[in-house]
Write a protein that holds these residues in place. Structure first.
Motif, PDB file in Angstrom:
ATOM      1  N   TYR B  46     -42.362  68.536  23.682  1.00 32.31           N
ATOM      2  CA  TYR B  46     -41.479  67.562  24.336  1.00 32.31           C
ATOM      3  C   TYR B  46     -40.473  67.003  23.348  1.00 32.31           C
ATOM      4  O   TYR B  46     -39.301  66.809  23.665  1.00 32.31           O
ATOM      5  N   ALA B  47     -40.944  66.747  22.136  1.00 33.36           N
ATOM      6  CA  ALA B  47     -40.045  66.194  21.128  1.00 33.36           C
ATOM      7  C   ALA B  47     -38.948  67.190  20.779  1.00 33.36           C
ATOM      8  O   ALA B  47     -37.781  66.824  20.614  1.00 33.36           O
ATOM      9  N   SER B  48     -39.343  68.466  20.654  1.00 34.86           N
ATOM     10  CA  SER B  48     -38.352  69.482  20.315  1.00 34.86           C
ATOM     11  C   SER B  48     -37.319  69.612  21.412  1.00 34.86           C
ATOM     12  O   SER B  48     -36.120  69.751  21.142  1.00 34.86           O
ATOM     13  N   MET B  49     -37.777  69.568  22.627  1.00 34.66           N
ATOM     14  CA  MET B  49     -36.834  69.690  23.738  1.00 34.66           C
ATOM     15  C   MET B  49     -35.899  68.492  23.767  1.00 34.66           C
ATOM     16  O   MET B  49     -34.691  68.630  23.954  1.00 34.66           O
ATOM     17  N   ALA B  50     -36.447  67.316  23.552  1.00 40.19           N
ATOM     18  CA  ALA B  50     -35.596  66.125  23.549  1.00 40.19           C
ATOM     19  C   ALA B  50     -34.591  66.198  22.409  1.00 40.19           C
ATOM     20  O   ALA B  50     -33.430  65.795  22.562  1.00 40.19           O
ATOM     21  N   SER B  51     -35.019  66.725  21.266  1.00 34.98           N
ATOM     22  CA  SER B  51     -34.096  66.864  20.142  1.00 34.98           C
ATOM     23  C   SER B  51     -33.008  67.869  20.465  1.00 34.98           C
ATOM     24  O   SER B  51     -31.846  67.690  20.118  1.00 34.98           O
ATOM     25  N   ALA B  52     -33.416  68.945  21.112  1.00 35.00           N
ATOM     26  CA  ALA B  52     -32.435  69.976  21.445  1.00 35.00           C
ATOM     27  C   ALA B  52     -31.391  69.432  22.416  1.00 35.00           C
ATOM     28  O   ALA B  52     -30.214  69.774  22.339  1.00 35.00           O
ATOM     29  N   GLY B  54     -30.671  66.258  22.686  1.00 31.48           N
ATOM     30  CA  GLY B  54     -29.936  65.204  22.005  1.00 31.48           C
ATOM     31  C   GLY B  54     -29.929  63.930  22.816  1.00 31.48           C
ATOM     32  O   GLY B  54     -30.788  63.696  23.663  1.00 31.48           O
ATOM     33  N   THR B  55     -28.947  63.134  22.589  1.00 35.28           N
ATOM     34  CA  THR B  55     -28.915  61.841  23.266  1.00 35.28           C
ATOM     35  C   THR B  55     -27.984  61.856  24.462  1.00 35.28           C
ATOM     36  O   THR B  55     -27.615  60.820  24.999  1.00 35.28           O
ATOM     37  N   ARG B  56     -27.638  63.062  24.890  1.00 36.36           N
ATOM     38  CA  ARG B  56     -26.686  63.138  26.001  1.00 36.36           C
ATOM     39  C   ARG B  56     -27.283  62.617  27.297  1.00 36.36           C
ATOM     40  O   ARG B  56     -26.577  62.235  28.211  1.00 36.36           O
ATOM     41  N   ARG B  61     -33.151  60.559  25.648  1.00 36.07           N
ATOM     42  CA  ARG B  61     -33.118  59.375  24.795  1.00 36.07           C
ATOM     43  C   ARG B  61     -34.439  58.629  24.891  1.00 36.07           C
ATOM     44  O   ARG B  61     -34.983  58.151  23.892  1.00 36.07           O
ATOM     45  N   GLU B  62     -34.945  58.547  26.108  1.00 35.81           N
ATOM     46  CA  GLU B  62     -36.193  57.830  26.321  1.00 35.81           C
ATOM     47  C   GLU B  62     -37.341  58.520  25.607  1.00 35.81           C
ATOM     48  O   GLU B  62     -38.186  57.869  24.986  1.00 35.81           O
ATOM     49  N   VAL B  63     -37.375  59.830  25.670  1.00 33.07           N
ATOM     50  CA  VAL B  63     -38.447  60.564  24.997  1.00 33.07           C
ATOM     51  C   VAL B  63     -38.378  60.346  23.496  1.00 33.07           C
ATOM     52  O   VAL B  63     -39.385  60.063  22.840  1.00 33.07           O
ATOM     53  N   LEU B  64     -37.173  60.450  22.956  1.00 31.37           N
ATOM     54  CA  LEU B  64     -37.024  60.264  21.514  1.00 31.37           C
ATOM     55  C   LEU B  64     -37.425  58.853  21.116  1.00 31.37           C
ATOM     56  O   LEU B  64     -38.052  58.634  20.081  1.00 31.37           O
ATOM     57  N   ARG B  65     -37.064  57.913  21.974  1.00 33.70           N
ATOM     58  CA  ARG B  65     -37.426  56.528  21.713  1.00 33.70           C
ATOM     59  C   ARG B  65     -38.938  56.367  21.661  1.00 33.70           C
ATOM     60  O   ARG B  65     -39.493  55.760  20.758  1.00 33.70           O
ATOM     61  N   GLY B 125     -36.896  56.823  33.864  1.00 34.48           N
ATOM     62  CA  GLY B 125     -36.443  56.724  35.238  1.00 34.48           C
ATOM     63  C   GLY B 125     -36.606  55.359  35.855  1.00 34.48           C
ATOM     64  O   GLY B 125     -36.165  55.121  36.969  1.00 34.48           O
ATOM     65  N   GLU B 126     -37.247  54.464  35.135  1.00 34.91           N
ATOM     66  CA  GLU B 126     -37.607  53.200  35.758  1.00 34.91           C
ATOM     67  C   GLU B 126     -36.400  52.331  36.037  1.00 34.91           C
ATOM     68  O   GLU B 126     -36.252  51.771  37.108  1.00 34.91           O
ATOM     69  N   GLY B 127     -35.530  52.229  35.041  1.00 37.33           N
ATOM     70  CA  GLY B 127     -34.444  51.283  35.225  1.00 37.33           C
ATOM     71  C   GLY B 127     -33.178  51.886  35.790  1.00 37.33           C
ATOM     72  O   GLY B 127     -32.104  51.332  35.659  1.00 37.33           O
ATOM     73  N   MET B 128     -33.336  53.025  36.430  1.00 39.25           N
ATOM     74  CA  MET B 128     -32.132  53.768  36.765  1.00 39.25           C
ATOM     75  C   MET B 128     -31.769  53.643  38.225  1.00 39.25           C
ATOM     76  O   MET B 128     -32.611  53.538  39.091  1.00 39.25           O
ATOM     77  N   GLU B 129     -30.520  53.736  38.458  1.00 40.76           N
ATOM     78  CA  GLU B 129     -30.057  53.763  39.835  1.00 40.76           C
ATOM     79  C   GLU B 129     -30.392  55.132  40.424  1.00 40.76           C
ATOM     80  O   GLU B 129     -30.435  56.131  39.723  1.00 40.76           O
ATOM     81  N   PHE B 130     -30.604  55.156  41.721  1.00 41.22           N
ATOM     82  CA  PHE B 130     -31.214  56.343  42.308  1.00 41.22           C
ATOM     83  C   PHE B 130     -30.359  57.603  42.164  1.00 41.22           C
ATOM     84  O   PHE B 130     -30.867  58.686  41.909  1.00 41.22           O
ATOM     85  N   HIS B 131     -29.070  57.466  42.302  1.00 41.25           N
ATOM     86  CA  HIS B 131     -28.211  58.646  42.162  1.00 41.25           C
ATOM     87  C   HIS B 131     -28.369  59.257  40.786  1.00 41.25           C
ATOM     88  O   HIS B 131     -28.485  60.467  40.614  1.00 41.25           O
ATOM     89  N   ARG B 132     -28.358  58.354  39.815  1.00 38.90           N
ATOM     90  CA  ARG B 132     -28.504  58.809  38.445  1.00 38.90           C
ATOM     91  C   ARG B 132     -29.865  59.446  38.240  1.00 38.90           C
ATOM     92  O   ARG B 132     -30.002  60.460  37.540  1.00 38.90           O
ATOM     93  N   LEU B 133     -30.876  58.841  38.860  1.00 33.46           N
ATOM     94  CA  LEU B 133     -32.219  59.373  38.716  1.00 33.46           C
ATOM     95  C   LEU B 133     -32.289  60.817  39.200  1.00 33.46           C
ATOM     96  O   LEU B 133     -32.922  61.667  38.583  1.00 33.46           O
TER      97      LEU B 133
END
Lengths: 93, 161
Positions: B46-52, B54-56, B61-65, B125-133
């Motif tokens: 999971y970490a590798s995928m999140a790194s790949a 990036g923060t886009r 971002r949440e995983v890296l956090r 996904g918790e704080g996100m607006e549904f479209h974005r989710l």
């Protein structure tokens, strides 16, 4: 908006049922899954699609776990150092 | 959209490096106890995928956090099997989520119920607006599939024929 016949199926405070269904079906098209036939149908229930999505994500997590188990056992016998890594890289790409 | 080939190779590269580290026992443990190997591998995936990615993306971002926060503890939410979670949820999380798992079908086939579940499954996904989710979910699923594909290729490679 579009002439959706589904105005208030759930009747709770929500953005817009039609918008959600639209986004959900777009999401659906990105998942190359079993139900190709249903993609053509506009009547596919949004909640069903969301449910399928949730199940799919859970399945993927489970697969990651299983593969991790498998890898942990396999790696005990071998040694993934750089030459092999480049071989793998060429295999993967 | 994005080029999945690029993502695939980025992930493979990072993940293979992590596997080397794990195998040689050089895992940095900022945690108090040692993890079982498959756990380390799973988290590394999971970490590798999140790194790949990036923060886009919000989910990466949440995983890296979570990982930087030392969230490599097995705060497993049994519903999602997501290994990188928050600490406090471990034991009570297990029992609670199991009950919810049992009541899965009864949580309602309503969209509301599904929305909640999706929010829990997709990191951030918790704080996100549904479209974005929904958009995040689509990208998350695509990356998960890539991840699984690469892991499977590696496992097949090492499986003695």
């Amino acid at each position: 908006m579009s002439g959706g016949s589904r105005s208030s199926r759930e009747g709770s405070s929500r953005i817009s049922d039609d918008q959600i269904v639209e986004l959900v079906s777009k999401l659906r098209q990105l998942l190359p899954e079993i139900r190709q036939g249903r993609q053509l149908s506009n009547k596919v229930s949004a909640s069903k699609v969301l449910q399928e999505t949730c199940n799919y994500i859970r399945n993927l997590h489970q697969e990651v776990d299983d593969l991790s188990e498998r890898l942990s056992q396999l790696l005990q016998s071998t040694d993934p150092d750089s030459p092999q890594a480049s071989i793998i890289r060429s295999l993967i790409m | 959209m994005t080029n999945p080939g690029g993502l695939r190779s980025s992930f493979a590269r990072i993940f293979l490096r992590s596997l080397s580290r794990i195998n040689s026992g050089r895992v940095s443990s900022s945690r108090g106890r040692t993890l079982p190997k498959h756990r380390s591998i799973s988290i590394a995936a999971y970490a590798s995928m999140a790194s790949a990615v990036g923060t886009r993306r919000a989910w990466s971002r949440e995983v890296l956090r979570r990982i930087r926060r030392g969230g490599a503890r097995r705060a497993s939410r049994r519903t999602s099997e997501f290994p990188v979670g928050r600490k406090g949820r471990k034991e009570p999380g297990n029992g609670k989520k199991l009950k919810k798992e049992a009541g899965d079908g009864n949580e309602g086939s309503s969209i509301q119920g599904m929305r909640k579940k999706l929010r829990r499954l997709v990191p951030g996904g918790e704080g996100m607006e549904f479209h974005r989710l929904l958009a995040e979910t689509a990208h998350y699923i695509k990356c998960l599939k890539t991840q699984v594909g690469v892991m499977r290729s590696i496992a097949d490679y090492y499986t003695p024929v």
